[in-house]
Motif scaffolding. Structure first.
Motif, PDB file in Angstrom:
ATOM      1  N   ASP A   1       0.814  -1.214   0.000  1.00  8.36           N
ATOM      2  CA  ASP A   1       0.000   0.000   0.000  1.00  8.36           C
ATOM      3  C   ASP A   1       0.850   1.268   0.000  1.00  8.36           C
ATOM      4  OD1 ASP A   1      -2.204  -1.674   0.168  1.00  8.36           O
ATOM      5  OD2 ASP A   1      -2.296  -1.537   2.364  1.00  8.36           O
ATOM      6  N   THR A   2       2.160   1.142   0.147  1.00  9.81           N
ATOM      7  CA  THR A   2       3.022   2.313   0.286  1.00  9.81           C
ATOM      8  C   THR A   2       4.118   2.374  -0.779  1.00  9.81           C
ATOM      9  OG1 THR A   2       4.479   1.160   1.837  1.00  9.81           O
ATOM     10  CG2 THR A   2       2.636   2.404   2.784  1.00  9.81           C
ATOM     11  N   VAL A   3       3.841   1.846  -1.946  1.00 11.41           N
ATOM     12  CA  VAL A   3       4.833   1.822  -3.016  1.00 11.41           C
ATOM     13  C   VAL A   3       4.926   3.206  -3.670  1.00 11.41           C
ATOM     14  CG1 VAL A   3       5.420   0.824  -5.266  1.00 11.41           C
ATOM     15  CG2 VAL A   3       4.520  -0.631  -3.439  1.00 11.41           C
ATOM     16  N   GLU A   4       6.151   3.735  -3.758  1.00  9.49           N
ATOM     17  CA  GLU A   4       6.402   4.995  -4.465  1.00  9.49           C
ATOM     18  C   GLU A   4       6.270   4.719  -5.961  1.00  9.49           C
ATOM     19  OE1 GLU A   4       7.246   8.118  -3.695  1.00  9.49           O
ATOM     20  OE2 GLU A   4       7.630   7.984  -1.549  1.00  9.49           O
ATOM     21  N   VAL A   5       5.364   5.395  -6.615  1.00  8.11           N
ATOM     22  CA  VAL A   5       5.129   5.148  -8.028  1.00  8.11           C
ATOM     23  C   VAL A   5       6.232   5.779  -8.870  1.00  8.11           C
ATOM     24  CG1 VAL A   5       3.548   5.486  -9.937  1.00  8.11           C
ATOM     25  CG2 VAL A   5       2.664   4.974  -7.661  1.00  8.11           C
ATOM     26  N   GLY A   6       6.491   7.027  -8.702  1.00  6.79           N
ATOM     27  CA  GLY A   6       7.550   7.712  -9.437  1.00  6.79           C
ATOM     28  C   GLY A   6       7.152   8.056 -10.850  1.00  6.79           C
ATOM     29  N   LEU A   7       7.398   9.281 -11.221  1.00  4.36           N
ATOM     30  CA  LEU A   7       7.133   9.738 -12.581  1.00  4.36           C
ATOM     31  C   LEU A   7       8.424   9.640 -13.388  1.00  4.36           C
ATOM     32  CD1 LEU A   7       5.141  12.941 -11.638  1.00  4.36           C
ATOM     33  CD2 LEU A   7       4.206  10.760 -12.421  1.00  4.36           C
ATOM     34  N   PRO A   8       8.330   9.276 -14.656  1.00  4.11           N
ATOM     35  CA  PRO A   8       9.546   9.196 -15.474  1.00  4.11           C
ATOM     36  C   PRO A   8      10.266  10.540 -15.531  1.00  4.11           C
ATOM     37  CG  PRO A   8       7.688   8.207 -16.612  1.00  4.11           C
ATOM     38  CD  PRO A   8       7.143   8.871 -15.388  1.00  4.11           C
ATOM     39  N   CYS A   9      11.582  10.480 -15.502  1.00  2.00           N
ATOM     40  CA  CYS A   9      12.416  11.681 -15.502  1.00  2.00           C
ATOM     41  C   CYS A   9      13.370  11.604 -16.687  1.00  2.00           C
ATOM     42  CB  CYS A   9      13.192  11.757 -14.190  1.00  2.00           C
ATOM     43  SG  CYS A   9      14.263  13.176 -14.060  1.00  2.00           S
ATOM     44  N   VAL A  10      13.314  12.585 -17.571  1.00  6.32           N
ATOM     45  CA  VAL A  10      14.164  12.576 -18.748  1.00  6.32           C
ATOM     46  C   VAL A  10      15.586  13.001 -18.404  1.00  6.32           C
ATOM     47  CG1 VAL A  10      14.485  13.555 -21.052  1.00  6.32           C
ATOM     48  CG2 VAL A  10      12.186  13.045 -20.229  1.00  6.32           C
ATOM     49  N   ASP A  11      15.738  14.051 -17.615  1.00  2.00           N
ATOM     50  CA  ASP A  11      17.058  14.580 -17.256  1.00  2.00           C
ATOM     51  C   ASP A  11      17.318  14.326 -15.781  1.00  2.00           C
ATOM     52  OD1 ASP A  11      19.427  15.919 -16.977  1.00  2.00           O
ATOM     53  OD2 ASP A  11      18.590  17.913 -17.315  1.00  2.00           O
ATOM     54  N   THR A  12      18.101  13.302 -15.470  1.00  2.77           N
ATOM     55  CA  THR A  12      18.370  12.961 -14.068  1.00  2.77           C
ATOM     56  C   THR A  12      19.508  13.778 -13.475  1.00  2.77           C
ATOM     57  OG1 THR A  12      19.845  11.178 -14.726  1.00  2.77           O
ATOM     58  CG2 THR A  12      17.530  10.608 -14.329  1.00  2.77           C
ATOM     59  N   THR A  13      20.134  14.652 -14.264  1.00  3.80           N
ATOM     60  CA  THR A  13      21.231  15.457 -13.734  1.00  3.80           C
ATOM     61  C   THR A  13      20.735  16.674 -12.965  1.00  3.80           C
ATOM     62  OG1 THR A  13      21.419  16.716 -15.791  1.00  3.80           O
ATOM     63  CG2 THR A  13      22.808  14.748 -15.567  1.00  3.80           C
ATOM     64  N   HIS A  14      19.463  17.015 -13.094  1.00  2.00           N
ATOM     65  CA  HIS A  14      18.902  18.166 -12.393  1.00  2.00           C
ATOM     66  C   HIS A  14      17.629  17.743 -11.658  1.00  2.00           C
ATOM     67  CE1 HIS A  14      21.314  20.076 -15.579  1.00  2.00           C
ATOM     68  NE2 HIS A  14      21.598  20.928 -14.603  1.00  2.00           N
ATOM     69  N   ALA A  15      17.537  18.160 -10.413  1.00  2.00           N
ATOM     70  CA  ALA A  15      16.327  17.884  -9.624  1.00  2.00           C
ATOM     71  C   ALA A  15      15.211  18.813 -10.094  1.00  2.00           C
ATOM     72  CB  ALA A  15      16.608  18.091  -8.146  1.00  2.00           C
ATOM     73  N   SER A  16      13.993  18.409  -9.829  1.00  2.00           N
ATOM     74  CA  SER A  16      12.840  19.215 -10.234  1.00  2.00           C
ATOM     75  C   SER A  16      12.752  20.488  -9.393  1.00  2.00           C
ATOM     76  CB  SER A  16      11.556  18.404 -10.078  1.00  2.00           C
ATOM     77  OG  SER A  16      11.308  18.172  -8.708  1.00  2.00           O
ATOM     78  N   GLY A  17      12.015  21.450  -9.908  1.00  2.75           N
ATOM     79  CA  GLY A  17      11.844  22.718  -9.202  1.00  2.75           C
ATOM     80  C   GLY A  17      11.171  22.562  -7.850  1.00  2.75           C
ATOM     81  N   ASP A  18      10.126  21.719  -7.770  1.00  2.69           N
ATOM     82  CA  ASP A  18       9.430  21.540  -6.491  1.00  2.69           C
ATOM     83  C   ASP A  18      10.330  20.865  -5.458  1.00  2.69           C
ATOM     84  OD1 ASP A  18       9.259  19.135  -7.946  1.00  2.69           O
ATOM     85  OD2 ASP A  18       7.406  18.540  -6.947  1.00  2.69           O
ATOM     86  N   TYR A  19      11.183  19.934  -5.897  1.00  3.74           N
ATOM     87  CA  TYR A  19      12.107  19.287  -4.964  1.00  3.74           C
ATOM     88  C   TYR A  19      13.133  20.303  -4.467  1.00  3.74           C
ATOM     89  CZ  TYR A  19      15.600  16.261  -2.952  1.00  3.74           C
ATOM     90  OH  TYR A  19      16.482  15.687  -2.078  1.00  3.74           O
ATOM     91  N   MET A  20      13.688  21.106  -5.355  1.00  3.94           N
ATOM     92  CA  MET A  20      14.690  22.100  -4.952  1.00  3.94           C
ATOM     93  C   MET A  20      14.082  23.158  -4.041  1.00  3.94           C
ATOM     94  SD  MET A  20      17.494  20.953  -5.940  1.00  3.94           S
ATOM     95  CE  MET A  20      18.500  22.343  -5.438  1.00  3.94           C
ATOM     96  N   GLN A  21      12.830  23.513  -4.272  1.00  2.00           N
ATOM     97  CA  GLN A  21      12.156  24.469  -3.396  1.00  2.00           C
ATOM     98  C   GLN A  21      12.030  23.892  -1.985  1.00  2.00           C
ATOM     99  OE1 GLN A  21       8.311  25.637  -4.829  1.00  2.00           O
ATOM    100  NE2 GLN A  21       8.101  27.267  -3.323  1.00  2.00           N
ATOM    101  N   TRP A  22      11.771  22.598  -1.864  1.00  5.36           N
ATOM    102  CA  TRP A  22      11.711  21.933  -0.565  1.00  5.36           C
ATOM    103  C   TRP A  22      13.114  21.810   0.037  1.00  5.36           C
ATOM    104  CZ3 TRP A  22      14.229  17.475   0.816  1.00  5.36           C
ATOM    105  CH2 TRP A  22      13.909  16.964   2.076  1.00  5.36           C
ATOM    106  N   TYR A  23      14.101  21.500  -0.776  1.00  7.91           N
ATOM    107  CA  TYR A  23      15.458  21.177  -0.325  1.00  7.91           C
ATOM    108  C   TYR A  23      16.257  22.395   0.161  1.00  7.91           C
ATOM    109  CZ  TYR A  23      20.217  19.284  -0.677  1.00  7.91           C
ATOM    110  OH  TYR A  23      21.497  18.897  -0.412  1.00  7.91           O
ATOM    111  N   ARG A  24      16.177  23.499  -0.548  1.00  8.90           N
ATOM    112  CA  ARG A  24      17.026  24.666  -0.243  1.00  8.90           C
ATOM    113  C   ARG A  24      16.939  25.155   1.198  1.00  8.90           C
ATOM    114  NH1 ARG A  24      15.703  26.459  -5.767  1.00  8.90           N
ATOM    115  NH2 ARG A  24      17.551  25.968  -7.001  1.00  8.90           N
ATOM    116  N   PRO A  25      15.760  25.293   1.800  1.00  8.15           N
ATOM    117  CA  PRO A  25      15.723  25.781   3.185  1.00  8.15           C
ATOM    118  C   PRO A  25      16.274  24.777   4.206  1.00  8.15           C
ATOM    119  CG  PRO A  25      13.527  25.850   2.185  1.00  8.15           C
ATOM    120  CD  PRO A  25      14.425  25.182   1.222  1.00  8.15           C
TER     121      PRO A  25
END
Length: 126
Positions: free
Chosen positions: A84-108
């Motif tokens: 019931d807790t499997v991370e589905v994950g969306l396909p990522c074309v460019d794995t060298t850069h994190a997404s904007g929403d992740y970086m917004q969470w990560y920076r602080p």
């Protein structure tokens, strides 16, 4: 192309759960490696992280005759519900850069140290 024993259980490889071996438990947090599998790295799931301190405080020396199934019942229940807790994950074309929403969470949550290597406390001036 892999043998069956290598792919058995692939439906739960990305489950957010606990790995349990008798008295030892560790959080299994697949979001940490999603980009290695060409998947978008999501903001970390906090379901298991909040309890890590309590798990690591268990003194295993005095619990030699302990009934671990009873002691870890809540964690075993989470393991049993792992599908019931499997991370589905969306396909990522460019794995060298994190997404904007992740970086917004990560920076602080990080501290970046920039220093002059000539001012290291050990006196090394290499």
């Amino acid at each position: 192309m892999l043998p069956h024993y290598c792919t058995a259980g692939r439906d739960i490889w990305r489950a957010v759960t606990y790995l349990i071996c008798w008295e030892i438990m560790e959080c299994y947090l697949p979001h940490r490696v999603m980009r290695q599998f060409m998947l978008h790295k999501p903001i970390p799931d906090q379901r298991l992280i909040g309890n890590q301190g309590a798990i690591h405080l268990i003194d295993h020396r005095s619990l030699a005759n302990n009934d671990w199934e009873l002691t870890h019942r809540a964690y075993i229940d989470i393991w049993r519900a792992r599908r019931d807790t499997v991370e589905v994950g969306l396909p990522c074309v460019d794995t060298t850069h994190a997404s904007g929403d992740y970086m917004q969470w990560y920076r602080p949550r990080i501290v970046v140290y920039i220093s002059n290597p000539c001012r290291l406390s050990n006196g090394f001036h290499g």
